[in-house]
Structure formats: structure tokens, C-alpha cells
Design an enzyme around this catalytic site. Sequence first.
Site, mmCIF file in Angstrom:
data_model
loop_
_atom_site.group_PDB
_atom_site.id
_atom_site.type_symbol
_atom_site.label_atom_id
_atom_site.label_comp_id
_atom_site.label_asym_id
_atom_site.label_seq_id
_atom_site.Cartn_x
_atom_site.Cartn_y
_atom_site.Cartn_z
ATOM 1 N N CYS A 392 20.418 5.796 48.126
ATOM 2 C CA CYS A 392 19.356 6.737 47.751
ATOM 3 C C CYS A 392 19.871 8.176 47.591
ATOM 4 O O CYS A 392 19.581 8.845 46.589
ATOM 5 C CB CYS A 392 18.225 6.673 48.781
ATOM 6 S SG CYS A 392 18.680 7.218 50.442
ATOM 7 N N HIS A 441 15.123 8.143 53.976
ATOM 8 C CA HIS A 441 15.146 7.775 52.548
ATOM 9 C C HIS A 441 14.777 8.983 51.695
ATOM 10 O O HIS A 441 14.071 9.894 52.147
ATOM 11 C CB HIS A 441 14.161 6.628 52.317
ATOM 12 C CG HIS A 441 14.209 6.046 50.940
ATOM 13 N ND1 HIS A 441 15.367 5.552 50.375
ATOM 14 C CD2 HIS A 441 13.232 5.885 50.000
ATOM 15 C CE1 HIS A 441 15.097 5.093 49.158
ATOM 16 N NE2 HIS A 441 13.809 5.301 48.911
ATOM 17 N N GLU A 453 14.071 5.526 42.671
ATOM 18 C CA GLU A 453 14.763 5.358 43.943
ATOM 19 C C GLU A 453 15.809 4.261 43.854
ATOM 20 O O GLU A 453 15.742 3.378 42.999
ATOM 21 C CB GLU A 453 13.768 5.019 45.054
ATOM 22 C CG GLU A 453 13.052 3.670 44.841
ATOM 23 C CD GLU A 453 12.162 3.260 46.003
ATOM 24 O OE1 GLU A 453 12.313 3.810 47.108
ATOM 25 O OE2 GLU A 453 11.306 2.359 45.799
#
Length: 480
Positions: A392, A441, A453
Site C-alpha cells: 500500500c 493501511h 489501493e
Amino acid sequence: MPGQSAAVPPPPPNPSDGDISQANSAVTAQLGAVGALINQVASANDQLSKLDDAVAVKREDVNKALVDLQNARSAADVANAAVTASKQALSFATTEIDKAQKKFDGYAAKTYTDGGAASSIASYLGSSNPDEILDRAQALEMLSRSQQAVLDGLQRARTEEANKDSAARKSKQDADAAAADAESKKGAAEQAIATAQAALQQEASRKTQIEAQRDSAQSQLDAARTNVAGLQGQREAFIGWDNQKQAEDAALAAAADVAKQIAMQAIQRVAANQAAKDRAAELAAGQRPHTQVEDDNSTDQSSDNDSSDGDSTDGDSSDSTDDSGTSSKTTKSSQPTMTGSAAIETVIDRGMSQLGVTYAWGGGDENGPTLGIRDGGVADSYGDYRKVGFDCSGLMVYAFAGIGISLPHYSGYQYTAGTQIPSSKMKRGDMIFYGANGSQHVALYLGNDQMLEAPESGSHVKVSPVRDDGMTPYVVRMVS
């Protein structure tokens, strides 16, 4: 930008045609059994009704026998009284006859003792005149006739009483016979009602058994019907699910086509944007790879990247780990070389150009996807250290490098790299974070509640709906 995460739940059970046919056959068979048992119950009810009638008749037969018995006993009592009375009358008549006979016998004996005819003549001779003689003769004759009449009357009375006694005895015999017959009939009637009652109880017991069998069969029929309904419901549910899945698959395919077109367009724009490439290359030049653990000046990435914890150091920067466990420097990002909507679209183009690229924990830098690293756990189980791709924070590094912004390869540091804006006011091009201080994240907001993402091991770079669960209270804006 259409979402690309599946919304269809897992498939429900899908019974086969054979399962449904077998269940329907069970219902049909059970219907026949229940119908037959219902008929048997009806027949048993009819038989019970007849037996009830028979018992009622036999109960009345007992009543009749009891009445006849009492009448016969009453007649026997009357006959017994008559016999007793006739015996008393006959005894009285016999006594009176005996008395009269004794008188007559005494008179006869006296007459005989007195000489019979001589005595009679003497009585005549002793008379003073003929009239007295005649009177005496008449008196003697009358006395004889009266005594005989009395004896005859008594004899007749005794004969009559004897006849009455005989009739009374006959009446008593008849009454006794009637009483015995009534007693016998009463016993027979009681035996008949006992037999009928036993038959009634037996039939009632048989009916109860049949009703139990009927109820059991009805329960089985209900269960069979429920099974059929359940299987048909499952089939309908599966058909509905399949239709939904086909629609979702079609929507996903269409979204994938759109995403692919967008990605291709983004790739073309990124490829044509030489300035962005140059800026990214310039940022990457001379930097130590974040996966490097040896303190040397080599810029070559390790071929196996087998660091036990995935951390890296960069000059005087301190280490930390993001969702992928990778580490990077805390150095502030450089100022963007371009601003405004053009800068935002350049960032988004670079990110979208990587749609479908494999997720690799620890992968990605300013120039694109790189080999992943080991984490000693989940990523290793997916073989991320053998894959070339992005995690990420690595995807964010690549996207923002195109406008001259150097981001650390750690989501927690990226959370403090720009201006923090309340999440409720996020705009296209902002970074969205999850976990405490963005430590879990990071994703790139595209607008319309969509985000770009690299989610997790086993997945790939994708567009997803924005998730509110776990989101930090702020997004980070790098370009205004």
C-alpha cells in the site's frame, strides 16, 4: 470510477432435480398412506357407532330383564301368599269336618247303643199322643238330614280348598319358573352387555392405534412437504443468487473493462509524461533502497530480500514499520514541482496505471513495482518475496514521485507527510489512512466514494469502495 469488490454472498445450497423429485415422491407416497389411514379411521368411527348402538340396545335388554325379574318375583310372592292362604283354609275345613264327623259319629254310636230302631220305637211309645210321636219322628229325621248336610257342606268346602291349594301351588310353580327364567335372562343380558362393552373397548383401542398411525403419517407427510418446500426454496434462493452473481459478474466485468480502459489511458498518459518520469527517477537516484539492511553504498536491491523483519535504514533516518512491516526514513517529502488539478491527475494517472499489478509486501518505489520481501508470516505464506509488485505505501511512493514528492515507504510516516484534513472533507487525490496514526493501511481517494489501493497479500492493485471502518479522523492532502 466503478468499484471492483464483489458484493455477492457465498452461494446457498442448490438441491439437484433428483433431490426434489425424490422429495416429491415421498410426499406422494405419504399422501396415499395418510389417505388410507383416514379411511380406516372413518371405518373405525362407523364401527364404533354401531357398537355404541348395540351396547345401548343390550343395556335396555338388561333393563327389560330386570323388570321381568321383578314382575316374576312379585307374581311368585302373590302365589306364595295364595298357597299359604289356601293351606290355612284347607286346614280349617279339615278341622271343621273332623269336628262334624265326630259329632255325627257320637250320635250314631248313641243311637246304636240305645238300640237303634227299638230306641226309636220307645221314643214313639213314650209320646202322649200321635202328634207328639209325629213331631218326634220328624225331629229325628230333620236332625239326621241336617247333620248329613253339614257333613256334605264341609266336604265340599274341603274339596274347594283343596282345589284352591292345588291352583295356588300351580301359580307358585309358574311364578318360580318365571323368576328363574327372568334371572337367567338377566344373567344373559349382563353377559351380552359385557361382551358388547369388550368389543367396544377393543374397537376403541383399534381406533386409537389407527389414529396414532394416521397422526404419525400426517407428521411424516408434513415433514416431506416441508422438505420439498425447503428444497424448492433453496433452489429458488440459488437461482436468485445465481442471477445476482451473473449480474454482479457482468457488472464486475464491465467495471473491469472500464478500469482497464482507464488504466490503459493512464498508462499512455504516464508513458507520455516524460517530465513525471524524470522527476520520479531523480527522486530515486542515489537513494538507498528501503529494503537494504547492510550499511553500504550499494543501490542494488537484494535478490532474495530475506531480511528477517523487513526493516531498512536510510542514513540518519529512524526505522518503523507500516502495514507491510517495511521501514523507511522520516525525512520530510520534498516540495511538489507542480500543483493544482494537473498535479492531482498526474498522481492518479500514475496510480491507476498500476491496476492489476500483483500485491507484494514491501514492494514498490518511485520507478514502479519491485520484488517483495519476507515478513516471517502471512506474506511469506503467499510467497510475496518472490513477487514483483506493490504494497500500500509503495504504491503511494510511486504515485506521488511523478510530481516530485518523495514519500517514506511507511504509511505511518506518510500520515504526517502533508496537511491533515478532516476525513469528512476529503477530495480527489487525498491519501486515506487506517489504523492508529495511519499505521495499518493507506489508499488514494479517487472521488465518488472510490479509492485506489494495494490491499493485501494474494490480491492486486484495485479500485474499491471507501471503507469507513477503522479510518483515521484525517486524510492527508499533498497537493492543493
